[in-house]
Design a protein around this motif. Structure first.
Motif, mmCIF file in Angstrom:
data_model
loop_
_atom_site.group_PDB
_atom_site.id
_atom_site.type_symbol
_atom_site.label_atom_id
_atom_site.label_comp_id
_atom_site.label_asym_id
_atom_site.label_seq_id
_atom_site.Cartn_x
_atom_site.Cartn_y
_atom_site.Cartn_z
ATOM 1 N N ILE A 31 -68.121 -40.219 -11.519
ATOM 2 C CA ILE A 31 -68.667 -40.246 -10.538
ATOM 3 C C ILE A 31 -69.621 -38.292 -10.568
ATOM 4 N N LYS A 32 -69.506 -37.861 -11.321
ATOM 5 C CA LYS A 32 -70.957 -36.770 -11.081
ATOM 6 C C LYS A 32 -71.703 -37.186 -12.210
ATOM 7 N N SER A 33 -70.561 -37.053 -13.356
ATOM 8 C CA SER A 33 -71.997 -37.652 -14.820
ATOM 9 C C SER A 33 -73.135 -39.222 -13.955
ATOM 10 N N GLU A 34 -72.868 -39.822 -12.504
ATOM 11 C CA GLU A 34 -73.687 -40.589 -12.329
ATOM 12 C C GLU A 34 -74.125 -40.304 -11.675
ATOM 13 N N ARG A 35 -74.252 -38.831 -10.304
ATOM 14 C CA ARG A 35 -74.774 -38.343 -9.004
ATOM 15 C C ARG A 35 -75.768 -37.084 -10.451
ATOM 16 N N GLN A 36 -75.679 -37.127 -11.580
ATOM 17 C CA GLN A 36 -76.198 -36.058 -12.698
ATOM 18 C C GLN A 36 -77.087 -36.989 -12.721
ATOM 19 N N MET A 37 -77.809 -38.458 -13.315
ATOM 20 C CA MET A 37 -78.186 -39.341 -13.739
ATOM 21 C C MET A 37 -79.263 -39.738 -12.827
ATOM 22 N N ARG A 38 -78.641 -39.590 -11.065
ATOM 23 C CA ARG A 38 -79.216 -39.980 -10.300
ATOM 24 C C ARG A 38 -80.581 -38.978 -9.748
ATOM 25 N N ARG A 39 -80.082 -37.799 -10.196
ATOM 26 C CA ARG A 39 -80.644 -36.757 -9.374
ATOM 27 C C ARG A 39 -81.891 -36.216 -10.570
ATOM 28 N N LEU A 40 -81.775 -36.335 -11.448
ATOM 29 C CA LEU A 40 -83.024 -35.688 -12.436
ATOM 30 C C LEU A 40 -84.309 -36.722 -12.438
ATOM 31 N N PHE A 41 -83.502 -37.927 -12.403
ATOM 32 C CA PHE A 41 -84.096 -39.098 -12.115
ATOM 33 C C PHE A 41 -84.964 -39.512 -10.578
ATOM 34 N N THR A 42 -84.643 -38.851 -9.738
ATOM 35 C CA THR A 42 -85.572 -39.306 -8.459
ATOM 36 C C THR A 42 -85.991 -37.959 -8.510
ATOM 37 N N HIS A 43 -85.952 -35.831 -9.411
ATOM 38 C CA HIS A 43 -86.529 -35.398 -9.668
ATOM 39 C C HIS A 43 -87.505 -35.415 -10.364
ATOM 40 N N LEU A 44 -87.656 -35.996 -11.179
ATOM 41 C CA LEU A 44 -89.289 -36.603 -11.529
ATOM 42 C C LEU A 44 -90.205 -37.192 -11.079
ATOM 43 N N VAL A 45 -89.309 -38.540 -11.119
ATOM 44 C CA VAL A 45 -90.168 -39.559 -9.667
ATOM 45 C C VAL A 45 -90.937 -38.192 -9.057
ATOM 46 N N PHE A 46 -90.566 -37.693 -7.984
ATOM 47 C CA PHE A 46 -90.157 -36.447 -6.603
ATOM 48 C C PHE A 46 -91.813 -35.579 -7.779
ATOM 49 N N GLN A 47 -92.053 -35.507 -9.063
ATOM 50 C CA GLN A 47 -93.068 -34.709 -9.273
ATOM 51 C C GLN A 47 -94.291 -35.447 -9.552
ATOM 52 N N SER A 48 -94.276 -36.803 -8.934
ATOM 53 C CA SER A 48 -95.986 -37.581 -8.840
ATOM 54 C C SER A 48 -96.072 -36.940 -7.877
ATOM 55 N N LYS A 49 -97.871 -36.565 -7.627
ATOM 56 C CA LYS A 49 -98.884 -36.282 -6.889
ATOM 57 C C LYS A 49 -98.454 -37.152 -5.265
ATOM 58 N N ALA A 50 -98.622 -38.233 -5.469
ATOM 59 C CA ALA A 50 -98.583 -38.725 -4.470
ATOM 60 C C ALA A 50 -97.914 -38.803 -3.325
ATOM 61 N N VAL A 69 -78.899 -50.400 -8.769
ATOM 62 C CA VAL A 69 -78.954 -49.782 -9.202
ATOM 63 C C VAL A 69 -78.141 -47.945 -9.733
ATOM 64 N N TYR A 70 -77.343 -48.916 -11.079
ATOM 65 C CA TYR A 70 -76.430 -47.641 -11.483
ATOM 66 C C TYR A 70 -76.844 -46.498 -12.729
ATOM 67 N N PHE A 71 -75.659 -46.588 -13.353
ATOM 68 C CA PHE A 71 -76.022 -45.046 -14.495
ATOM 69 C C PHE A 71 -77.215 -45.823 -15.443
ATOM 70 N N LYS A 72 -76.924 -47.083 -15.234
ATOM 71 C CA LYS A 72 -78.115 -47.254 -16.995
ATOM 72 C C LYS A 72 -78.923 -47.515 -16.022
#
Length: 199
Positions: A31-50, A69-72
């Motif tokens: 569960i923790k590995s999946e949550r980490q991957m999700r947070r890393l992805f959403t963090h980068l998404v949020f960096q978009s200027k839009a 949408v799952y881990f992979k």
């Protein structure tokens, strides 16, 4: 919250005398590995200027409402928008750790559905998988923090970078929440389907 603090609950389970400590630590680590991957992805998404704080709920809902949408898929999405792939960040241990992670997800699904795995996993087998899941998370956290400035465990992934680091690592800039939704369906979900079909 950081890697060590995130896995403190797993340590408590492992140090206990509970009969189910192997399964419990295994499930929680995944569960923790999946949550980490999700947070890393959403963090980068949020960096978009839009995007700004007014878009957070829409971004969360867009991802939450997609049942495919799952881990992979999250890893595929992360690799599409980051110049540093998960292979880059985890390094030479990626192949062996990823193999155990994939195996673990299959075992977890069977365990959650009350099925026994064909391998008749022992507690020691599960604890070995816990160790490798943890190693994956640690390498990903350490190197993501160094290269990206975020480890996937710090609370609230929807925050802007304090520096200009994202000018050097973003490969894809989202233009809107609609663009984000299209990206999830075409780059993440569809790409995994193509990959599975090719195999």
């Amino acid at each position: 919250m950081n890697f060590k603090e995130e896995f403190a609950a797993v340590d408590l389970i492992l140090e206990s005398k509970l009969e189910t400590r192997g399964v419990d630590a295994f499930a929680l680590s995944l569960i923790k590995s999946e949550r980490q991957m999700r947070r890393l992805f959403t963090h980068l998404v949020f960096q978009s200027k839009a995007f700004n704080t007014a878009d957070i709920n829409a971004l969360k809902n867009t991802l939450a409402k997609n049942p495919k949408v799952y881990f992979k898929e999250l890893e595929i999405g992360f690799n599409h928008i980051s110049k540093f792939s998960t292979i880059d960040l985890i390094g030479e241990e990626y192949t062996s750790l990823n193999k155990d992670l994939e195996k673990s997800k299959k075992y977890r699904n069977k365990i959650f559905h009350g099925q026994l795995t064909d391998q008749n996993l022992s507690r020691d087998d599960l604890l070995k998988l816990v160790k490798n899941i943890r190693r994956w998370c640690e390498l990903l956290a350490t190197n993501s923090l160094d290269k990206i400035g975020y480890d996937g465990f710090i609370r609230n992934s929807f925050q802007k970078s304090k520096g200009k680091i994202y000018q050097d690592i973003l490969k894809y800039e989202f233009s809107s929440v609609v663009d984000y939704k299209v990206f999830i369906n075409t780059k993440m979900v569809s790409n995994l389907k193509k990959k599975l079909n090719a195999e």
